[in-house]
Design a protein around this motif. Structure first.
Motif, PDB file in Angstrom:
ATOM      1  N   ALA A  27      -1.584  14.419   7.947  1.00  0.00           N
ATOM      2  CA  ALA A  27      -0.358  15.211   7.784  1.00  0.00           C
ATOM      3  C   ALA A  27       0.488  15.173   9.047  1.00  0.00           C
ATOM      4  O   ALA A  27       1.720  15.047   9.004  1.00  0.00           O
ATOM      5  CB  ALA A  27      -0.707  16.646   7.418  1.00  0.00           C
ATOM      6  N   GLU A  28      -0.188  15.287  10.185  1.00  0.00           N
ATOM      7  CA  GLU A  28       0.535  15.268  11.446  1.00  0.00           C
ATOM      8  C   GLU A  28       1.186  13.913  11.699  1.00  0.00           C
ATOM      9  O   GLU A  28       2.333  13.825  12.149  1.00  0.00           O
ATOM     10  CB  GLU A  28      -0.420  15.611  12.588  1.00  0.00           C
ATOM     11  CG  GLU A  28       0.237  15.706  13.963  1.00  0.00           C
ATOM     12  CD  GLU A  28       1.247  16.828  14.045  1.00  0.00           C
ATOM     13  OE1 GLU A  28       2.177  16.731  14.886  1.00  0.00           O
ATOM     14  OE2 GLU A  28       1.166  17.785  13.245  1.00  0.00           O
ATOM     15  N   VAL A  29       0.412  12.858  11.384  1.00  0.00           N
ATOM     16  CA  VAL A  29       0.956  11.498  11.551  1.00  0.00           C
ATOM     17  C   VAL A  29       2.183  11.295  10.652  1.00  0.00           C
ATOM     18  O   VAL A  29       3.220  10.773  11.065  1.00  0.00           O
ATOM     19  CB  VAL A  29      -0.124  10.443  11.248  1.00  0.00           C
ATOM     20  CG1 VAL A  29       0.502   9.041  11.180  1.00  0.00           C
ATOM     21  CG2 VAL A  29      -1.221  10.480  12.299  1.00  0.00           C
ATOM     22  N   LYS A  35       9.794  12.130  11.021  1.00  0.00           N
ATOM     23  CA  LYS A  35      10.819  12.519  11.989  1.00  0.00           C
ATOM     24  C   LYS A  35      11.353  11.309  12.733  1.00  0.00           C
ATOM     25  O   LYS A  35      12.549  11.182  13.002  1.00  0.00           O
ATOM     26  CB  LYS A  35      10.256  13.527  12.983  1.00  0.00           C
ATOM     27  CG  LYS A  35      10.026  14.904  12.380  1.00  0.00           C
ATOM     28  CD  LYS A  35       9.533  15.871  13.439  1.00  0.00           C
ATOM     29  CE  LYS A  35       9.357  17.284  12.860  1.00  0.00           C
ATOM     30  NZ  LYS A  35       8.891  18.233  13.892  1.00  0.00           N
ATOM     31  N   PHE A  36      10.454  10.395  13.014  1.00  0.00           N
ATOM     32  CA  PHE A  36      10.856   9.191  13.725  1.00  0.00           C
ATOM     33  C   PHE A  36      11.829   8.355  12.877  1.00  0.00           C
ATOM     34  O   PHE A  36      12.881   7.924  13.346  1.00  0.00           O
ATOM     35  CB  PHE A  36       9.612   8.370  14.085  1.00  0.00           C
ATOM     36  CG  PHE A  36       9.922   7.026  14.681  1.00  0.00           C
ATOM     37  CD1 PHE A  36      10.370   6.914  15.996  1.00  0.00           C
ATOM     38  CD2 PHE A  36       9.779   5.880  13.909  1.00  0.00           C
ATOM     39  CE1 PHE A  36      10.662   5.666  16.522  1.00  0.00           C
ATOM     40  CE2 PHE A  36      10.073   4.642  14.451  1.00  0.00           C
ATOM     41  CZ  PHE A  36      10.520   4.530  15.756  1.00  0.00           C
ATOM     42  N   PHE A  37      11.406   8.140  11.591  1.00  0.00           N
ATOM     43  CA  PHE A  37      12.265   7.355  10.694  1.00  0.00           C
ATOM     44  C   PHE A  37      13.597   8.061  10.414  1.00  0.00           C
ATOM     45  O   PHE A  37      14.638   7.435  10.280  1.00  0.00           O
ATOM     46  CB  PHE A  37      11.543   7.058   9.378  1.00  0.00           C
ATOM     47  CG  PHE A  37      10.544   5.939   9.492  1.00  0.00           C
ATOM     48  CD1 PHE A  37      10.964   4.630   9.761  1.00  0.00           C
ATOM     49  CD2 PHE A  37       9.193   6.181   9.357  1.00  0.00           C
ATOM     50  CE1 PHE A  37      10.039   3.603   9.877  1.00  0.00           C
ATOM     51  CE2 PHE A  37       8.273   5.153   9.472  1.00  0.00           C
ATOM     52  CZ  PHE A  37       8.688   3.850   9.730  1.00  0.00           C
ATOM     53  N   GLN A  42      19.406   8.327  11.339  1.00  0.00           N
ATOM     54  CA  GLN A  42      20.569   8.999  11.905  1.00  0.00           C
ATOM     55  C   GLN A  42      21.263   8.120  12.938  1.00  0.00           C
ATOM     56  O   GLN A  42      22.488   8.021  12.979  1.00  0.00           O
ATOM     57  CB  GLN A  42      20.155  10.322  12.533  1.00  0.00           C
ATOM     58  CG  GLN A  42      19.720  11.379  11.522  1.00  0.00           C
ATOM     59  CD  GLN A  42      19.204  12.630  12.195  1.00  0.00           C
ATOM     60  OE1 GLN A  42      19.012  12.673  13.416  1.00  0.00           O
ATOM     61  NE2 GLN A  42      18.936  13.660  11.390  1.00  0.00           N
ATOM     62  N   LEU A  43      20.434   7.467  13.769  1.00  0.00           N
ATOM     63  CA  LEU A  43      21.002   6.593  14.791  1.00  0.00           C
ATOM     64  C   LEU A  43      21.700   5.385  14.168  1.00  0.00           C
ATOM     65  O   LEU A  43      22.770   4.958  14.622  1.00  0.00           O
ATOM     66  CB  LEU A  43      19.902   6.140  15.758  1.00  0.00           C
ATOM     67  CG  LEU A  43      19.317   7.220  16.670  1.00  0.00           C
ATOM     68  CD1 LEU A  43      18.113   6.680  17.446  1.00  0.00           C
ATOM     69  CD2 LEU A  43      20.379   7.741  17.638  1.00  0.00           C
ATOM     70  N   GLU A  44      21.070   4.841  13.113  1.00  0.00           N
ATOM     71  CA  GLU A  44      21.681   3.705  12.423  1.00  0.00           C
ATOM     72  C   GLU A  44      23.009   4.109  11.782  1.00  0.00           C
ATOM     73  O   GLU A  44      24.007   3.379  11.872  1.00  0.00           O
ATOM     74  CB  GLU A  44      20.731   3.159  11.350  1.00  0.00           C
ATOM     75  CG  GLU A  44      19.536   2.411  11.920  1.00  0.00           C
ATOM     76  CD  GLU A  44      18.581   1.958  10.825  1.00  0.00           C
ATOM     77  OE1 GLU A  44      18.805   2.348   9.653  1.00  0.00           O
ATOM     78  OE2 GLU A  44      17.646   1.210  11.129  1.00  0.00           O
ATOM     79  N   ASP A  45      23.023   5.274  11.123  1.00  0.00           N
ATOM     80  CA  ASP A  45      24.258   5.760  10.492  1.00  0.00           C
ATOM     81  C   ASP A  45      25.345   5.989  11.532  1.00  0.00           C
ATOM     82  O   ASP A  45      26.515   5.640  11.318  1.00  0.00           O
ATOM     83  CB  ASP A  45      23.998   7.055   9.721  1.00  0.00           C
ATOM     84  CG  ASP A  45      23.146   6.836   8.485  1.00  0.00           C
ATOM     85  OD1 ASP A  45      23.019   5.652   8.061  1.00  0.00           O
ATOM     86  OD2 ASP A  45      22.613   7.817   7.942  1.00  0.00           O
ATOM     87  N   GLN A  46      24.969   6.596  12.651  1.00  0.00           N
ATOM     88  CA  GLN A  46      25.928   6.847  13.710  1.00  0.00           C
ATOM     89  C   GLN A  46      26.467   5.537  14.274  1.00  0.00           C
ATOM     90  O   GLN A  46      27.665   5.412  14.566  1.00  0.00           O
ATOM     91  CB  GLN A  46      25.277   7.676  14.832  1.00  0.00           C
ATOM     92  CG  GLN A  46      26.244   8.091  15.931  1.00  0.00           C
ATOM     93  CD  GLN A  46      27.368   8.963  15.385  1.00  0.00           C
ATOM     94  OE1 GLN A  46      27.126   9.900  14.634  1.00  0.00           O
ATOM     95  NE2 GLN A  46      28.606   8.633  15.761  1.00  0.00           N
ATOM     96  N   HIS A  47      25.570   4.567  14.383  1.00  0.00           N
ATOM     97  CA  HIS A  47      25.979   3.260  14.890  1.00  0.00           C
ATOM     98  C   HIS A  47      27.005   2.608  13.953  1.00  0.00           C
ATOM     99  O   HIS A  47      28.028   2.067  14.405  1.00  0.00           O
ATOM    100  CB  HIS A  47      24.750   2.356  15.035  1.00  0.00           C
ATOM    101  CG  HIS A  47      25.101   0.962  15.476  1.00  0.00           C
ATOM    102  ND1 HIS A  47      25.590   0.680  16.735  1.00  0.00           N
ATOM    103  CD2 HIS A  47      25.038  -0.230  14.806  1.00  0.00           C
ATOM    104  CE1 HIS A  47      25.829  -0.622  16.827  1.00  0.00           C
ATOM    105  NE2 HIS A  47      25.498  -1.190  15.675  1.00  0.00           N
ATOM    106  N   LEU A  48      26.744   2.704  12.643  1.00  0.00           N
ATOM    107  CA  LEU A  48      27.677   2.138  11.663  1.00  0.00           C
ATOM    108  C   LEU A  48      29.031   2.834  11.737  1.00  0.00           C
ATOM    109  O   LEU A  48      30.074   2.199  11.645  1.00  0.00           O
ATOM    110  CB  LEU A  48      27.094   2.251  10.252  1.00  0.00           C
ATOM    111  CG  LEU A  48      25.909   1.338   9.932  1.00  0.00           C
ATOM    112  CD1 LEU A  48      25.348   1.653   8.550  1.00  0.00           C
ATOM    113  CD2 LEU A  48      26.325  -0.138  10.001  1.00  0.00           C
ATOM    114  N   LYS A  49      28.980   4.178  11.888  1.00  0.00           N
ATOM    115  CA  LYS A  49      30.224   4.937  12.012  1.00  0.00           C
ATOM    116  C   LYS A  49      30.987   4.522  13.267  1.00  0.00           C
ATOM    117  O   LYS A  49      32.216   4.379  13.241  1.00  0.00           O
ATOM    118  CB  LYS A  49      29.939   6.425  12.055  1.00  0.00           C
ATOM    119  CG  LYS A  49      29.457   7.003  10.720  1.00  0.00           C
ATOM    120  CD  LYS A  49      29.177   8.498  10.853  1.00  0.00           C
ATOM    121  CE  LYS A  49      28.691   9.072   9.519  1.00  0.00           C
ATOM    122  NZ  LYS A  49      28.361  10.518   9.635  1.00  0.00           N
TER     123      LYS A  49
END
Length: 351
Positions: A27-29, A35-37, A42-49
């Motif tokens: 569960a912890e993993v 959260k990592f994905f 979020q970073l990918e979406d921000q990058h596209l924006k």
């Protein structure tokens, strides 16, 4: 010899505490991996924006550069446009136009803005936009100015109440009159009512006035007939109306009956010439004008314009050689049998 059992040949079942611990670890993993994905997404979406924003800014920059160049080019073009060449420029734009003649007396005094508004009257709003764009001046009343074929009931009532004032200074009712027309319209800033009140002759072109479609409506056509009956000054000009508007057969016959027996003017002759077929069917006209019948093909009373019985009477009774009468009979639009009978009558009359 009897073999001892191998206690390591099977897997040992995990204990309950081991299962609980393993579930907690999984569960912890999963939680940390999610959260990592999620963060990656979020970073990918921000990058596209950010990339999209950069592209938009680049496009805006390119458009601004393009607009700036166009603006500079237009400024150069605009500086070359003036009231001396704007007429030529507008003529190349394919605006809807009307047939109008700017020749004649005082035509050199007509400003270019008036010529453009009159010539391209159907597209005058576009013309006004161009005049504004190139800062070519025109009076404020020009925006509400109407050519005579566009007059409504208010303007037409003014005209019919003072029809005698519909004169033209140079006598050119149907052409070469725009110079005088502009002079009087401009004098009263397009105010037709004041123009009629102040001037004995208003110089409104009849070639534009007779294009007004309201003239063939019952109200105004009745006014036309009354003006002709009353022998009102300028009323004979209405006999040119068919050159600009269509009339019903009934309207034509109404006007035919008003053609004067004497003092037949050019306007009357043109009307007769435009209605040869109908005139042949109108007994009143035939009876009134049969004594004017002649052999002049340019005359409204040319014998070919009359009914056959009148033609026959004219040819039989007319003095002249048999050959000249024979030629007249040849032109008749009747059967060969009728022509032969007529030639026999002529021969009998000559013997």
């Amino acid at each position: 010899m009897f073999n001892e059992p191998d206690y390591y040949d099977y897997e040992r079942e995990p204990s309950e505490i081991e299962n609980v611990f393993s579930s907690m670890v999984d569960a912890e993993v999963t939680k940390r991996t999610s959260k990592f994905f999620e963060k990656m997404k979020q970073l990918e979406d921000q990058h596209l924006k950010d990339v999209q924003k950069v592209l938009e800014i680049k496009n805006e920059r390119d458009e601004l550069k393009k607009t700036h160049k166009q603006s500079e080019a237009f400024s150069v073009f605009k500086s070359q446009v003036n009231d001396k060449n704007i007429y030529t420029i507008v003529s190349l734009l394919g605006f809807e136009s009307i047939d109008i003649d700017f020749g004649g007396m005082d035509s050199e005094k007509i400003p270019v803005w008036f010529k453009l508004i009159a010539k391209y009257y159907p597209d005058r709003n576009k013309v006004f936009s161009l005049l504004d764009l190139f800062e070519i001046q025109y009076p404020s009343w020009a925006r509400t100015f109407k050519l005579p074929f566009d007059y409504g009931e208010v303007e037409l009532d003014i005209i019919f109440n003072s029809l005698s004032r519909m004169g033209m200074t140079n006598g050119q009712y149907f052409s070469g009159n725009m110079g005088f027309y502009y002079r009087y319209v401009n004098m009263y800033h397009g105010d037709l009512k004041t123009l009629f009140e102040k001037q004995s002759g208003v110089c409104i072109p009849w070639n534009l006035f007779l294009k007004n479609p309201k003239l063939v409506e019952e109200k105004y056509f009745t006014n036309i007939l009354k003006a002709i009956k009353d022998n009102c000054s300028n009323a004979s000009n209405f006999f040119r109306i068919q050159e600009y508007l269509g009339l019903s057969q009934e309207q034509v016959l109404d006007m035919v009956k008003l053609i004067p027996l004497n003092n037949i003017w050019e306007d009357h002759k043109r009307f007769i010439d435009n209605n040869k077929d109908i005139i042949q069917l109108e007994p009143t006209f035939v009876e009134r004008f049969k004594d004017k019948i002649n052999d002049n093909s340019y005359s409204p009373f040319y014998y070919m314009n009359f009914p056959f019985e009148i033609q026959r009477e004219y040819i039989v009774n007319k003095s002249g050689s048999y050959e000249s009468r024979f030629e007249k009979v040849q032109k008749l639009k009747v059967t060969k049998k009728e022509k032969l009978k007529l030639l026999q009558d002529i021969a009998s009359e000559m013997l």
